[in-house]
Design an enzyme around this catalytic site. Structure first.
Site, PDB file in Angstrom:
ATOM      1  N   CYS A  41       0.940  -1.216  -0.138  1.00 42.90           N
ATOM      2  CA  CYS A  41      -0.097   0.024   0.095  1.00 42.90           C
ATOM      3  C   CYS A  41       0.985   1.404   0.138  1.00 42.90           C
ATOM      4  O   CYS A  41       0.794   2.332  -0.583  1.00 42.90           O
ATOM      5  CB  CYS A  41      -1.052   0.029   1.201  1.00 42.90           C
ATOM      6  SG  CYS A  41      -2.110   1.443   1.267  1.00 42.90           S
ATOM      7  N   CYS A  42       2.030   1.373   0.897  1.00 42.17           N
ATOM      8  CA  CYS A  42       2.760   2.485   0.967  1.00 42.17           C
ATOM      9  C   CYS A  42       3.556   2.504  -0.352  1.00 42.17           C
ATOM     10  O   CYS A  42       3.669   3.491  -0.766  1.00 42.17           O
ATOM     11  CB  CYS A  42       3.935   2.172   1.930  1.00 42.17           C
ATOM     12  SG  CYS A  42       3.228   2.395   3.720  1.00 42.17           S
TER      13      CYS A  42
ATOM     14  N   CYS B  90       7.751   4.153   5.814  1.00 41.21           N
ATOM     15  CA  CYS B  90       6.642   4.142   4.912  1.00 41.21           C
ATOM     16  C   CYS B  90       7.127   3.256   3.523  1.00 41.21           C
ATOM     17  O   CYS B  90       6.558   2.913   2.646  1.00 41.21           O
ATOM     18  CB  CYS B  90       6.362   5.328   4.387  1.00 41.21           C
ATOM     19  SG  CYS B  90       5.768   6.509   5.856  1.00 41.21           S
TER      20      CYS B  90
ATOM     21  N   CYS C 117      -1.351   8.490   7.582  1.00 41.06           N
ATOM     22  CA  CYS C 117      -2.611   7.951   6.911  1.00 41.06           C
ATOM     23  C   CYS C 117      -3.574   7.686   8.102  1.00 41.06           C
ATOM     24  O   CYS C 117      -3.133   7.062   9.112  1.00 41.06           O
ATOM     25  CB  CYS C 117      -2.394   7.108   6.086  1.00 41.06           C
ATOM     26  SG  CYS C 117      -1.636   7.288   4.685  1.00 41.06           S
TER      27      CYS C 117
ATOM     28  N   CYS D 296      -3.672   3.926   9.411  1.00 42.05           N
ATOM     29  CA  CYS D 296      -2.637   3.482  10.161  1.00 42.05           C
ATOM     30  C   CYS D 296      -1.959   4.483  11.109  1.00 42.05           C
ATOM     31  O   CYS D 296      -0.810   4.218  11.468  1.00 42.05           O
ATOM     32  CB  CYS D 296      -1.409   3.233   8.847  1.00 42.05           C
ATOM     33  SG  CYS D 296      -2.164   2.317   7.699  1.00 42.05           S
TER      34      CYS D 296
HETATM   35  S1  SF4 Z   1       0.384   4.511   5.837  1.00 40.85           S
HETATM   36 FE1  SF4 Z   1      -1.212   2.966   5.587  1.00 40.85          FE
HETATM   37  S2  SF4 Z   1      -2.852   3.848   4.260  1.00 40.85           S
HETATM   38 FE2  SF4 Z   1      -0.794   5.107   4.047  1.00 40.85          FE
HETATM   39  S3  SF4 Z   1      -0.097   4.426   2.259  1.00 40.85           S
HETATM   40 FE3  SF4 Z   1       1.092   3.455   4.126  1.00 40.85          FE
HETATM   41  S4  SF4 Z   1      -0.276   1.312   4.605  1.00 40.85           S
HETATM   42 FE4  SF4 Z   1      -1.516   2.545   2.925  1.00 40.85          FE
END
Ligand code: SF4
Length: 247
Positions: free
Chosen positions: A124-125, A228, A205, A208
């Site tokens: 996701c990051c 991240c 985010c 998280c």
């Molecule tokens: S901090 Fe969480 S929501 Fe944001 S990009 Fe990374 S995994 Fe995704």
């Protein structure tokens, strides 16, 4: 993106030279040389607009309020963060805000149900931060960050100037403690992120991040993830957890 060996070596030589030049200088002196002196080429500042972001942005605005400010908008931020982006840039007189975002087309492939943060946060990051960041920052020669050595074990040994992808990453606040950051913010009466008063100490985010008394324990709670995937390793490569790490 893979950089040629010559380009990487050139960047490493430049980083070493700048680290020598910056030894013993304070944050304002480093920023003068980078922003006003142009010693590292075209400069931008990368900001999370989190709990401590106002300090670096204030110092940058003092040097040149037209310095490009890059905000990584993951499309997963708190509404309070998005409002803070507007309010803080206005308050500091910063005039050049650049939003680096994943496209909806990219997200339809990498995170179709918007729940990748729960099943694979590294990927996701990578999709929401690393790729938009590389696409935007490759337009600059150097990027100022608010990273500090006290924040994580990974950052404890970081240099003020590092090589990242095709640019230099410059950390003028590297040796600032959390107390120094907070004292400066109070002294300058800097606008605080609205979630700080609700117990958030480090803000990323929304899915998280949670309130916490312990600095950083509120990020990716319950996992050993601390970065991240958008910053660099000691050998000068972007950390791309869950993806090809060869840069
Ligand atoms: S901090 Fe969480 S929501 Fe944001 S990009 Fe990374 S995994 Fe995704």
């Amino acid at each position: 993106m893979t950089l040629g060996t010559n380009k990487t070596q050139e960047l490493r030589r430049k980083a070493a030279k700048l680290n020598e030049q910056f030894a013993g200088l304070n944050a304002r002196q480093i920023l003068s040389r980078v922003i006003n002196g142009g010693v590292a080429g075209r400069a931008a500042v990368l900001s999370s607009f989190g709990a401590e972001a106002a300090v670096l942005l204030k110092l940058v605005a003092e040097k040149n309020p037209a310095t490009p400010v890059v905000f990584l908008d993951t499309r997963k931020h708190f509404p309070e963060t998005l409002a803070y982006v507007e309010n803080l840039t206005d308050a500091l007189g910063l005039t050049t805000l650049v939003r680096a975002r994943p496209s909806y087309g990219q997200l339809a492939v990498s995170d179709p149900d918007g729940n990748r943060h729960a099943t694979d946060p590294d990927r996701c990051c990578y999709a929401r931060k690393t790729l938009p960041m590389i696409s935007t920052l490759r337009n600059f020669d150097c990027v100022l960050t608010g990273r500090k050595r006290h924040q994580t074990d990974d950052r404890a040994q970081m240099d003020v100037v590092e090589v990242q992808e095709s640019w230099l990453s410059i950390n003028p606040l590297a040796d600032w403690s959390l107390d120094e950051v907070r004292a400066y913010a109070r002294e300058m009466a800097l606008p605080a992120h609205p979630l700080v008063s609700q117990g958030f100490q480090s803000i990323g985010c929304q899915p998280c991040t949670q309130p916490s008394e312990d600095y950083r324990a509120g990020r990716w709670a319950g996992s050993d993830k601390t970065e991240c995937g958008i910053h660099i390793t000691k050998d000068g490569k972007v950390r791309r957890i869950g993806a090809n790490t060869n840069g």
